[in-house]
Design a protein around this motif. Structure first.
Motif, PDB file in Angstrom:
ATOM      1  N   SER A 192       0.839  -1.195   0.000  1.00 55.50           N
ATOM      2  CA  SER A 192       0.000   0.000   0.000  1.00 55.50           C
ATOM      3  C   SER A 192       0.877   1.250   0.000  1.00 55.50           C
ATOM      4  CB  SER A 192      -0.922   0.007   1.223  1.00 55.50           C
ATOM      5  OG  SER A 192      -0.158   0.080   2.421  1.00 55.50           O
ATOM      6  N   LEU A 193       0.233   2.371  -0.218  1.00 57.82           N
ATOM      7  CA  LEU A 193       0.908   3.665  -0.134  1.00 57.82           C
ATOM      8  C   LEU A 193      -0.081   4.703   0.357  1.00 57.82           C
ATOM      9  CD1 LEU A 193      -0.169   5.410  -2.811  1.00 57.82           C
ATOM     10  CD2 LEU A 193       1.472   3.957  -3.981  1.00 57.82           C
ATOM     11  N   ASP A 194       0.443   5.792   0.878  1.00 54.84           N
ATOM     12  CA  ASP A 194      -0.364   6.929   1.302  1.00 54.84           C
ATOM     13  C   ASP A 194      -0.096   8.086   0.344  1.00 54.84           C
ATOM     14  OD1 ASP A 194      -0.983   5.362   3.521  1.00 54.84           O
ATOM     15  OD2 ASP A 194       0.532   6.334   4.780  1.00 54.84           O
ATOM     16  N   ILE A 195      -1.142   8.814   0.003  1.00 57.01           N
ATOM     17  CA  ILE A 195      -0.987   9.990  -0.855  1.00 57.01           C
ATOM     18  C   ILE A 195      -1.460  11.220  -0.093  1.00 57.01           C
ATOM     19  CG2 ILE A 195      -1.775  11.153  -2.947  1.00 57.01           C
ATOM     20  CD1 ILE A 195      -1.821   8.460  -4.333  1.00 57.01           C
ATOM     21  N   TYR A 196      -0.624  12.239  -0.098  1.00 59.73           N
ATOM     22  CA  TYR A 196      -0.929  13.519   0.529  1.00 59.73           C
ATOM     23  C   TYR A 196      -1.237  14.509  -0.588  1.00 59.73           C
ATOM     24  CZ  TYR A 196       1.027  11.630   4.853  1.00 59.73           C
ATOM     25  OH  TYR A 196       1.269  10.864   5.975  1.00 59.73           O
ATOM     26  N   GLN A 197      -2.464  15.013  -0.582  1.00 53.79           N
ATOM     27  CA  GLN A 197      -2.942  15.856  -1.672  1.00 53.79           C
ATOM     28  C   GLN A 197      -3.281  17.248  -1.162  1.00 53.79           C
ATOM     29  OE1 GLN A 197      -6.502  14.348  -3.506  1.00 53.79           O
ATOM     30  NE2 GLN A 197      -6.541  15.911  -5.105  1.00 53.79           N
ATOM     31  N   PRO A 198      -2.517  18.267  -1.574  1.00 51.02           N
ATOM     32  CA  PRO A 198      -2.866  19.634  -1.187  1.00 51.02           C
ATOM     33  C   PRO A 198      -4.203  20.050  -1.790  1.00 51.02           C
ATOM     34  CG  PRO A 198      -0.630  19.505  -2.046  1.00 51.02           C
ATOM     35  CD  PRO A 198      -1.292  18.199  -2.366  1.00 51.02           C
ATOM     36  N   GLU A 199      -4.884  20.936  -1.098  1.00 47.03           N
ATOM     37  CA  GLU A 199      -6.148  21.455  -1.622  1.00 47.03           C
ATOM     38  C   GLU A 199      -5.941  22.090  -2.990  1.00 47.03           C
ATOM     39  OE1 GLU A 199      -8.556  22.608   2.500  1.00 47.03           O
ATOM     40  OE2 GLU A 199      -7.756  24.183   1.211  1.00 47.03           O
ATOM     41  N   ALA A 200      -6.872  21.848  -3.868  1.00 49.51           N
ATOM     42  CA  ALA A 200      -6.871  22.441  -5.207  1.00 49.51           C
ATOM     43  C   ALA A 200      -5.650  22.045  -6.035  1.00 49.51           C
ATOM     44  CB  ALA A 200      -6.962  23.965  -5.118  1.00 49.51           C
ATOM     45  N   ALA A 201      -4.990  20.939  -5.680  1.00 50.38           N
ATOM     46  CA  ALA A 201      -3.845  20.482  -6.474  1.00 50.38           C
ATOM     47  C   ALA A 201      -4.318  20.119  -7.880  1.00 50.38           C
ATOM     48  CB  ALA A 201      -3.199  19.264  -5.820  1.00 50.38           C
ATOM     49  N   SER A 202      -3.619  20.632  -8.871  1.00 50.37           N
ATOM     50  CA  SER A 202      -3.931  20.345 -10.272  1.00 50.37           C
ATOM     51  C   SER A 202      -2.633  20.331 -11.057  1.00 50.37           C
ATOM     52  CB  SER A 202      -4.884  21.391 -10.844  1.00 50.37           C
ATOM     53  OG  SER A 202      -5.125  21.149 -12.221  1.00 50.37           O
ATOM     54  N   LYS A 203      -2.277  19.168 -11.546  1.00 48.61           N
ATOM     55  CA  LYS A 203      -1.011  18.995 -12.254  1.00 48.61           C
ATOM     56  C   LYS A 203       0.161  19.502 -11.423  1.00 48.61           C
ATOM     57  CE  LYS A 203      -2.999  19.050 -16.905  1.00 48.61           C
ATOM     58  NZ  LYS A 203      -2.969  19.654 -18.260  1.00 48.61           N
ATOM     59  N   ALA A 204       0.102  19.208 -10.125  1.00 48.57           N
ATOM     60  CA  ALA A 204       1.171  19.614  -9.204  1.00 48.57           C
ATOM     61  C   ALA A 204       2.343  18.651  -9.308  1.00 48.57           C
ATOM     62  CB  ALA A 204       0.639  19.635  -7.773  1.00 48.57           C
ATOM     63  N   PRO A 205       3.562  19.127  -9.065  1.00 45.86           N
ATOM     64  CA  PRO A 205       4.698  18.211  -9.041  1.00 45.86           C
ATOM     65  C   PRO A 205       4.554  17.190  -7.912  1.00 45.86           C
ATOM     66  CG  PRO A 205       5.317  20.381  -8.225  1.00 45.86           C
ATOM     67  CD  PRO A 205       3.935  20.507  -8.784  1.00 45.86           C
ATOM     68  N   VAL A 206       5.250  16.081  -8.054  1.00 47.08           N
ATOM     69  CA  VAL A 206       5.045  14.913  -7.199  1.00 47.08           C
ATOM     70  C   VAL A 206       6.366  14.515  -6.542  1.00 47.08           C
ATOM     71  CG1 VAL A 206       4.332  12.482  -7.177  1.00 47.08           C
ATOM     72  CG2 VAL A 206       3.195  14.119  -8.720  1.00 47.08           C
ATOM     73  N   VAL A 207       6.282  14.109  -5.279  1.00 51.61           N
ATOM     74  CA  VAL A 207       7.426  13.522  -4.578  1.00 51.61           C
ATOM     75  C   VAL A 207       7.044  12.119  -4.127  1.00 51.61           C
ATOM     76  CG1 VAL A 207       9.026  13.700  -2.638  1.00 51.61           C
ATOM     77  CG2 VAL A 207       8.230  15.783  -3.792  1.00 51.61           C
ATOM     78  N   VAL A 208       7.868  11.137  -4.478  1.00 50.52           N
ATOM     79  CA  VAL A 208       7.673   9.747  -4.075  1.00 50.52           C
ATOM     80  C   VAL A 208       8.711   9.421  -3.013  1.00 50.52           C
ATOM     81  CG1 VAL A 208       7.642   7.338  -4.825  1.00 50.52           C
ATOM     82  CG2 VAL A 208       6.781   9.134  -6.340  1.00 50.52           C
ATOM     83  N   ILE A 209       8.243   8.930  -1.855  1.00 51.44           N
ATOM     84  CA  ILE A 209       9.107   8.707  -0.689  1.00 51.44           C
ATOM     85  C   ILE A 209       9.206   7.223  -0.372  1.00 51.44           C
ATOM     86  CG2 ILE A 209       9.405   9.162   1.778  1.00 51.44           C
ATOM     87  CD1 ILE A 209       8.002  11.781   1.454  1.00 51.44           C
TER      88      ILE A 209
END
Length: 348
Positions: free
Chosen positions: A55-72
């Motif tokens: 599994s994984l957890d995703i942290y999504q900022p409000e109103a994110a749209s085509k935002a850059p991504v960090v994979v940890i």
């Protein structure tokens, strides 16, 4: 092989990692609250591997749209911990940087009755990144702007994405090439097709006090009782590729999972920019070892830098406080994260 990398990493394997026992059982290691304005999508299943759901957890900022991504990828010596130790970092990057963050779990060596092999861990990491690329747009992320990061063992795994992410084969870790078959593949794609497409390419990497030489680690006692992480994990020490493979009879297996032996020349393949960092008093992955690895990257023409943070010990990116190491996230990680955000903003 660089002697500084070999000797300092052996010292870390033998005794310094045992300091993390306190952290492994401390209630301070539990996940904290999600930051304001950030939605956490918890425990999203992305693959079945060896009878275990990954599994994984995703942290999504409000109103994110085509935002850059960090994979940890989390640390823990490939033997303990899960993604929760990266909760604070994930929330910080989402809140303060506007990044969509995927905090990825992978199998540990003690899983599946202590039979998981190191190459399978790497295949989980590769598969998790491919899953993120295929699905992150559903959470407001841009799959064409991705950075990978990880601390300690997670730094090793993030570095494997960079140095071995094109060594993909459907037959997996076998034969002369010792390639990898990712745990998850896009529909209709083979491992070879993903490699041909450079499907694991990322645009930046942040490597937090990473480990880069598993050959030296095994030669220094990683697979024995001298590495107390086996005891912390409640597992019997063993070879990381199973009983049939030893560092003496098949060192090529260990080189195949060691980034230090797989750095490409920039004229052959240009790696993304890398920001390495380490604490000045870290004896687990000492500054000398990290500097030596970055020197090899630069010698190959790759874009890489290293920053040593004065007074920081090991595992300072982890959630909460680690009394045995004199480290707290708010005190020791946040100043580093401010520098990390400058690097990510520049490169993503």
């Amino acid at each position: 092989m660089n002697n500084d990398v070999s000797s300092t990493h052996r010292k870390g394997v033998k005794y310094a990692l045992c300091l993390l026992l306190w952290f492994a059982v401390s209630p301070w290691a539990l996940a904290g609250e999600v930051s304001k304005g950030v939605t956490k999508h918890d425990d999203i299943p992305w693959a079945e591997a060896g009878g275990r759901t990954l599994s994984l957890d995703i942290y999504q900022p409000e109103a994110a749209s085509k935002a850059p991504v960090v994979v940890i990828y989390h640390g823990g010596g490939w033997l303990i911990n899960n993604e929760s130790v990266m909760d604070a970092m994930s929330a910080y990057l989402a809140e303060h940087g506007g990044y969509v963050v995927a905090n990825v779990n992978y199998r540990l060596l003690p899983d599946n009755d202590n039979t998981t092999r190191m190459n399978e861990i790497v295949e989980d990491v590769f598969g998790g990144l491919l899953w993120v690329k295929a699905h992150i747009a559903e959470y407001g992320g841009d799959p064409t702007r991705i950075a990978v990061t990880g601390d300690s063992a997670g730094g090793h795994l993030a570095s494997m994405v960079l140095t071995r992410g094109r060594a993909l084969e459907s037959d997996g870790f076998a034969g002369d090439s010792l390639g990898f078959n990712p745990t998850w593949l896009p529909a209709g794609k083979t491992a070879e097709q993903v490699a041909d497409d450079d499907g694991l390419a990322v645009q930046a990497a942040v490597i937090s006090y990473g480990a880069f030489d598993l050959l030296a680690a095994a030669q220094g006692g990683f697979e024995t009782k001298g590495n107390m992480f086996w005891q912390f994990a409640g597992a019997e020490p063993r070879g990381i590729f199973g009983a049939a493979v030893t560092v003496q009879n098949q060192p090529d297996y260990y080189r195949a999972v060691s980034p230090i032996f797989n750095i490409p020349q920039a004229s052959e393949y240009q790696l993304p920019p890398q920001f390495h960092h380490v604490g000045s008093i870290d004896t687990t992955t000492p500054p000398e070892a990290v500097k030596a690895y970055v020197a090899k990257l630069k010698a190959a023409g790759q874009a890489a830098s290293v920053t040593v943070y004065e007074g920081n010990n090991h595992a300072y990116m982890d959630t909460g406080c680690i009394e045995a190491l004199g480290s707290c996230f708010d005190t020791h990680a946040v100043p580093v994260l401010k520098d990390i955000l400058v690097f990510l903003d520049k490169n993503l």
